[in-house]
Design a protein around this motif. Sequence first.
Motif, PDB file in Angstrom:
ATOM      1  N   ASP A 119      17.533 141.830  75.801  1.00 19.34           N
ATOM      2  CA  ASP A 119      17.744 142.231  74.414  1.00 19.34           C
ATOM      3  C   ASP A 119      17.022 143.543  74.127  1.00 19.34           C
ATOM      4  N   LEU A 120      17.514 144.269  73.130  1.00 19.94           N
ATOM      5  CA  LEU A 120      16.935 145.555  72.742  1.00 19.94           C
ATOM      6  C   LEU A 120      16.733 145.590  71.241  1.00 19.94           C
ATOM      7  N   TRP A 121      15.487 145.811  70.834  1.00 21.00           N
ATOM      8  CA  TRP A 121      15.169 145.981  69.413  1.00 21.00           C
ATOM      9  C   TRP A 121      14.701 147.412  69.200  1.00 21.00           C
ATOM     10  N   LEU A 122      15.417 148.145  68.364  1.00 20.39           N
ATOM     11  CA  LEU A 122      15.038 149.504  68.021  1.00 20.39           C
ATOM     12  C   LEU A 122      14.385 149.542  66.649  1.00 20.39           C
ATOM     13  N   SER A 123      13.828 150.688  66.284  1.00 20.92           N
ATOM     14  CA  SER A 123      13.119 150.836  65.004  1.00 20.92           C
ATOM     15  C   SER A 123      12.102 149.714  64.828  1.00 20.92           C
ATOM     16  N   THR A 124      11.416 149.406  65.906  1.00 16.68           N
ATOM     17  CA  THR A 124      10.448 148.306  65.928  1.00 16.68           C
ATOM     18  C   THR A 124       9.090 148.841  66.355  1.00 16.68           C
ATOM     19  N   LYS A 125       8.066 148.538  65.581  1.00 15.12           N
ATOM     20  CA  LYS A 125       6.721 149.026  65.876  1.00 15.12           C
ATOM     21  C   LYS A 125       5.814 147.893  66.342  1.00 15.12           C
ATOM     22  N   VAL A 126       4.873 148.251  67.219  1.00 15.18           N
ATOM     23  CA  VAL A 126       3.875 147.294  67.679  1.00 15.18           C
ATOM     24  C   VAL A 126       2.689 147.367  66.730  1.00 15.18           C
ATOM     25  N   ALA A 127       2.470 146.287  65.977  1.00 13.39           N
ATOM     26  CA  ALA A 127       1.359 146.246  65.022  1.00 13.39           C
ATOM     27  C   ALA A 127       0.080 145.739  65.672  1.00 13.39           C
ATOM     28  N   GLU A 128       0.218 144.715  66.519  1.00  9.67           N
ATOM     29  CA  GLU A 128      -0.951 144.138  67.186  1.00  9.67           C
ATOM     30  C   GLU A 128      -0.567 143.729  68.597  1.00  9.67           C
ATOM     31  N   MET A 129      -1.544 143.762  69.505  1.00  8.80           N
ATOM     32  CA  MET A 129      -1.296 143.380  70.889  1.00  8.80           C
ATOM     33  C   MET A 129      -2.556 142.751  71.447  1.00  8.80           C
ATOM     34  N   ALA A 130      -2.406 141.583  72.083  1.00  9.47           N
ATOM     35  CA  ALA A 130      -3.566 140.891  72.636  1.00  9.47           C
ATOM     36  C   ALA A 130      -3.131 140.000  73.788  1.00  9.47           C
ATOM     37  N   HIS A 131      -4.130 139.440  74.476  1.00  5.38           N
ATOM     38  CA  HIS A 131      -3.877 138.482  75.547  1.00  5.38           C
ATOM     39  C   HIS A 131      -4.786 137.288  75.303  1.00  5.38           C
ATOM     40  N   ASP A 132      -4.198 136.090  75.251  1.00  3.91           N
ATOM     41  CA  ASP A 132      -4.984 134.904  74.888  1.00  3.91           C
ATOM     42  C   ASP A 132      -5.531 134.148  76.086  1.00  3.91           C
ATOM     43  N   GLY A 133      -5.454 134.753  77.266  1.00  5.04           N
ATOM     44  CA  GLY A 133      -5.915 134.086  78.469  1.00  5.04           C
ATOM     45  C   GLY A 133      -4.783 133.525  79.299  1.00  5.04           C
ATOM     46  N   HIS A 134      -3.633 133.333  78.657  1.00  3.65           N
ATOM     47  CA  HIS A 134      -2.459 132.806  79.351  1.00  3.65           C
ATOM     48  C   HIS A 134      -1.220 133.664  79.107  1.00  3.65           C
ATOM     49  N   HIS A 135      -1.062 134.121  77.875  1.00  5.17           N
ATOM     50  CA  HIS A 135       0.121 134.877  77.499  1.00  5.17           C
ATOM     51  C   HIS A 135      -0.269 136.133  76.712  1.00  5.17           C
ATOM     52  N   PHE A 136       0.654 137.058  76.676  1.00  7.54           N
ATOM     53  CA  PHE A 136       0.482 138.239  75.840  1.00  7.54           C
ATOM     54  C   PHE A 136       1.032 137.914  74.452  1.00  7.54           C
ATOM     55  N   ARG A 137       0.289 138.283  73.427  1.00  2.00           N
ATOM     56  CA  ARG A 137       0.706 138.042  72.046  1.00  2.00           C
ATOM     57  C   ARG A 137       0.910 139.388  71.360  1.00  2.00           C
ATOM     58  N   ALA A 138       2.068 139.560  70.772  1.00  2.00           N
ATOM     59  CA  ALA A 138       2.377 140.807  70.076  1.00  2.00           C
ATOM     60  C   ALA A 138       2.884 140.515  68.678  1.00  2.00           C
ATOM     61  N   THR A 139       2.443 141.348  67.748  1.00  2.00           N
ATOM     62  CA  THR A 139       2.985 141.307  66.389  1.00  2.00           C
ATOM     63  C   THR A 139       3.822 142.566  66.222  1.00  2.00           C
ATOM     64  N   LEU A 140       5.107 142.368  65.995  1.00  2.00           N
ATOM     65  CA  LEU A 140       6.041 143.480  65.866  1.00  2.00           C
ATOM     66  C   LEU A 140       6.508 143.611  64.426  1.00  2.00           C
ATOM     67  N   GLU A 141       6.703 144.830  63.988  1.00  2.00           N
ATOM     68  CA  GLU A 141       7.235 145.092  62.645  1.00  2.00           C
ATOM     69  C   GLU A 141       8.674 145.560  62.790  1.00  2.00           C
ATOM     70  N   ARG A 142       9.586 144.770  62.210  1.00  2.00           N
ATOM     71  CA  ARG A 142      11.011 145.052  62.352  1.00  2.00           C
ATOM     72  C   ARG A 142      11.741 144.685  61.071  1.00  2.00           C
ATOM     73  N   ASP A 143      12.524 145.622  60.559  1.00  2.00           N
ATOM     74  CA  ASP A 143      13.303 145.392  59.339  1.00  2.00           C
ATOM     75  C   ASP A 143      12.435 144.903  58.183  1.00  2.00           C
ATOM     76  N   GLY A 144      11.238 145.478  58.086  1.00  2.00           N
ATOM     77  CA  GLY A 144      10.355 145.127  56.982  1.00  2.00           C
ATOM     78  C   GLY A 144       9.643 143.799  57.131  1.00  2.00           C
ATOM     79  N   ALA A 145       9.827 143.140  58.267  1.00  2.00           N
ATOM     80  CA  ALA A 145       9.178 141.834  58.477  1.00  2.00           C
ATOM     81  C   ALA A 145       8.338 141.883  59.753  1.00  2.00           C
ATOM     82  N   ARG A 146       7.400 140.946  59.831  1.00  2.00           N
ATOM     83  CA  ARG A 146       6.565 140.829  61.022  1.00  2.00           C
ATOM     84  C   ARG A 146       7.091 139.698  61.896  1.00  2.00           C
ATOM     85  N   VAL A 147       7.167 139.975  63.196  1.00  2.00           N
ATOM     86  CA  VAL A 147       7.658 138.990  64.156  1.00  2.00           C
ATOM     87  C   VAL A 147       6.574 138.763  65.202  1.00  2.00           C
ATOM     88  N   GLU A 148       6.259 137.483  65.435  1.00  2.00           N
ATOM     89  CA  GLU A 148       5.244 137.138  66.427  1.00  2.00           C
ATOM     90  C   GLU A 148       5.923 136.833  67.764  1.00  2.00           C
TER      91      GLU A 148
END
Length: 395
Positions: free
Chosen positions: A122-151
């Motif tokens: 899949d491809l998401w454009l006009s999407t910004k990375v707000a937060e990025m982390a690693h919880d010890g097992h997985h990478f966690r990202a908070t993305l801003e897309r279409d005015g909403a935040r996606v985890e």
Amino acid sequence: MIQALDTLILGAGAAGMMCAAHAGGRTLVVDHARAPGEKIRISGGGRCNFTNLHTESGNFLSENPHFCKSALARYSQWDFIELVSRHGIGWHEKTLGQLFCDGRAGQIVDMLRAEMARAGADLWLSTKVAEMAHDGHHFRATLERDGARVEISARNLVLATGGKSIPKMGATGLSCDIARRFGHALTETRPALVPLTFSDAPFAALSGTALPVRASCNGAAFEEAALFTHRGLSGPAILQISSFWREGAAITLDLDPAGNLFETLRAERQSQGRRNLTTVLGQHLPAKLVAHLTPALALSGNLADQSDARLAEITGALRGWHLTPTGSEGWRTAEVMLGGIATGGLSSATMESRHLPGFYAIGEAVDVTGWLGGYNFQWAWSSGWAAGQAIAARG
């Protein structure tokens, strides 16, 4: 609600899309731009210099010159040419092994999007990375897309955001910031494949004048065209040597790279001896350049008045013109970023982090920088393929 993925790829450029086409599983590519592959679209005058027939490890600069060998050998220029041909994209060779599309550069973008679709990415454009982390097992990202935040939660994170070159297209230092956050060292970054400038604008009157030269600096040399500009020097030979130049260093221009001007002038002394020296030189070099050099080289008199020793002195000066730039055009016009994520922290076979499993870095973000002429795109294809294959193999 958190969306679970196998692979999150940051950057829908050449390397990121290539990786997505091979990673398999639940793969998402995100980019802040409104269209993918913008650097592909503008490259090569809109025809995309997508690879080079002569690609080998010696065409790349890196703190570790051996790092690029594995990926380049396992996915070579011939592999990418086969992919381009399979998609029915016509291409042609220009000079020095450079391959360009017969049509528009967007065909390469369309090809990569088709390969991604085939792989189910899949491809998401006009999407910004707000937060990025690693919880010890997985990478966690908070993305801003279409005015909403996606985890997002992902087992793999691929850093394909490129470098700092051409900021008007949205380039930032995001790759360096994220790599550093995840414990990776960086080598010095600087603009590369970039015009060089002189503070006193010595070549303003020559702006637009071009000629073949041999440009050398710090042990490297390239024979291609140089172009005089209002601000300094450009053209392929200068862009190439800019990757080796450092502040305070001089570059040397050989205005007679074929090395036959001395013998030519000796011969012409018999047939054109009554002509002015500058007039005859103007038959071999741009007249404006001859006029510019006349005071410094004390060019005067007829050709017949010049002894062999004097001709040797003149041609020697033309073959060893030393110039010290005061700077470069910088990130604004640089084609690539020199330096980046240190290769010591990455596997050369898979592009995966040596200390953080599931973290990959590819393309321009890594401390591997190619010469001008399609080499940087080939590194994007090769490193993207290597990471994609490694991710797919992990299942």
